[in-house]
Design an enzyme around this catalytic site. Sequence first.
Site, PDB file in Angstrom:
ATOM      1  N   SER A 344       0.838  -1.198   0.000  1.00  0.00           N
ATOM      2  CA  SER A 344       0.000   0.000   0.000  1.00  0.00           C
ATOM      3  C   SER A 344       0.878   1.255   0.000  1.00  0.00           C
ATOM      4  CB  SER A 344      -0.958  -0.036   1.194  1.00  0.00           C
ATOM      5  OG  SER A 344      -1.933   0.961   1.106  1.00  0.00           O
ATOM      6  N   ASP A 401      -8.634  -5.137  -6.359  1.00  0.00           N
ATOM      7  CA  ASP A 401      -8.144  -4.133  -5.410  1.00  0.00           C
ATOM      8  C   ASP A 401      -8.210  -2.748  -6.058  1.00  0.00           C
ATOM      9  OD1 ASP A 401      -6.921  -2.669  -3.453  1.00  0.00           O
ATOM     10  OD2 ASP A 401      -4.993  -3.701  -3.549  1.00  0.00           O
ATOM     11  N   HIS A 467      -7.623  -5.707  -0.507  1.00  0.00           N
ATOM     12  CA  HIS A 467      -6.393  -4.938  -0.335  1.00  0.00           C
ATOM     13  C   HIS A 467      -5.531  -5.480   0.806  1.00  0.00           C
ATOM     14  CE1 HIS A 467      -3.740  -1.518  -0.786  1.00  0.00           C
ATOM     15  NE2 HIS A 467      -3.927  -1.145   0.475  1.00  0.00           N
TER      16      HIS A 467
END
Length: 551
Positions: A344, A401, A467
């Site tokens: 991320s 995602d 995610h």
Amino acid sequence: MMQFTSNVPAHNLHKFQALRCPSFRCHSSSVKQQSSSFSSHQTNNNNNPSRLHLSNLDNFLQTQNPLQSTTKQQQQQIQIQPIQKDNSKDKKGKNFLQGLDLAKLWPEIKAAEEISPRHLKRLQRLLSKTAEYSPRNIIAANWKQYHGSNDWKGMLDPLDDNLRREVVRYGDLVQAAYQAFHSDPAMSSTEPPQPRHVSLPERSYKVTKSLYATSSIGLPKWIDEVAPDLGWMTQRSSWVGFVAVCDDRREIARMGRRDIVISLRGTSTCLEWAENMRAQLVNLTNDHKAEAQTKPKVECGFMSLYKTKGAHVESLSESVVEEIKRLIELYKGEELSITVTGHSLGATLALLVANEISTCGPEVPPVAVFSFGGPRVGNKAFGEHLKKNNVKVLRIVNTQDVITRVPGIFLSEELEEKIKNSKVVSGMVDILEENTPLGYSHVGTELRVNTRMSPYLKPDADIACCHDLEAYLHLVDGFMASNCPFRANAKRSLARLMKDQSANVKKLYTSKAKGLSVNLSRQRSIEGLSVNLSRQGSMSMSTCCPSPSSS
């Protein structure tokens, strides 16, 4: 045309069973008995014949021994005939049944298959072991290929087994960064931070330095009035990751070099989320002579977290470059590699770190990035800049995602490229890069997985699950190729996935997992009790019957 209805004729069930289980042998008496029971049940329940047939078919297929339902007298009358070659009629029927996907026609059959003893045994194995990894093969001769020297060509689809193991290994190091941060997220605003312990899954690595990221912005004062107890969520500087180096001789020999790893976690604090929203592109370098199209630019918020210095900590940029220079000098003369990994926000910072350390000295080791669920970081020129510096990037992306499609517009990358290259847009590059999401572009080589490929996760799993880093590692561990199902011999434990994403795991497995967990805990308690009893027994025996040496 031959019509195939939802009801399977009872006299063809033995052919269907023979196709499903090679060890099955046809016994005429038991099949007739089963078929008669099918007919009798159907006449009694005409309201839902399809469901009734599926239920009976499921019971029939789960029969372990067709002779169990017969009496001894009937068993004596049954003569097992030797297997003969199929005639043309049987062969035609066999080909017809093989051409049908019965699991799609009847979801109940698929569900029955997923809770078969074989699947439950595999589920029990994956739940009972907290950490079971794929075998580590020696990759010393080809370590540069696994590190991206050839951009991983021919290794991704199908996925090379050794590369899968390396990707999961680096993902586990990012998990270690998350765990270390959440175990103690708060930082003092008046004193320098204390050394932090990081529990690494890789015992062959040791942490050499902690890394911190600082936000250049602050939250409005009214937030303290509305929510005064946010604590560490509003601190400007936070622990974001670590630098580690492999110091185990056996592992160095296996990998063919000494590996230096920089591991970075994802977004956790309010100010980090605020920085993520600052999507304006800013110049990466101070080269004012370059044209707008060739200027590498990155997102303003990511650059802020990377370059801003804290009250008692260095900026992430200064800290990581200083440590890498020290380690290169310390292990001068050895074969080295530098691997930057993150998830991320950590994936975006990994690109900025890799870009800078690739030019921090005259002889920098090969630099590679393994990123999980990373958003876009900069423009197309930024990607070209990384290529120029020989930084290799492998992006692991989940198709479902949405974070991997921001900053930007929620379109496919192919459609975005068509829009950028259109005649209307091509003459407005400067304006687009400054004021629209079309200025962003992905970097590196892509390994694409999909939540729908997992037999355990729901196909409509929510955004958080798609995610989630553990979900990513679960998908990578089971990925074989884009046109292949989830691999049956996947090694990664499901315990953490079941715990963190239980709402997104199929109910079929969560219900079974609860029962298995109870059985596993009961089995462990029994095993522990037996061990204690054996120890006590041995102690009593040694007390009653002392050894000759003691006497």
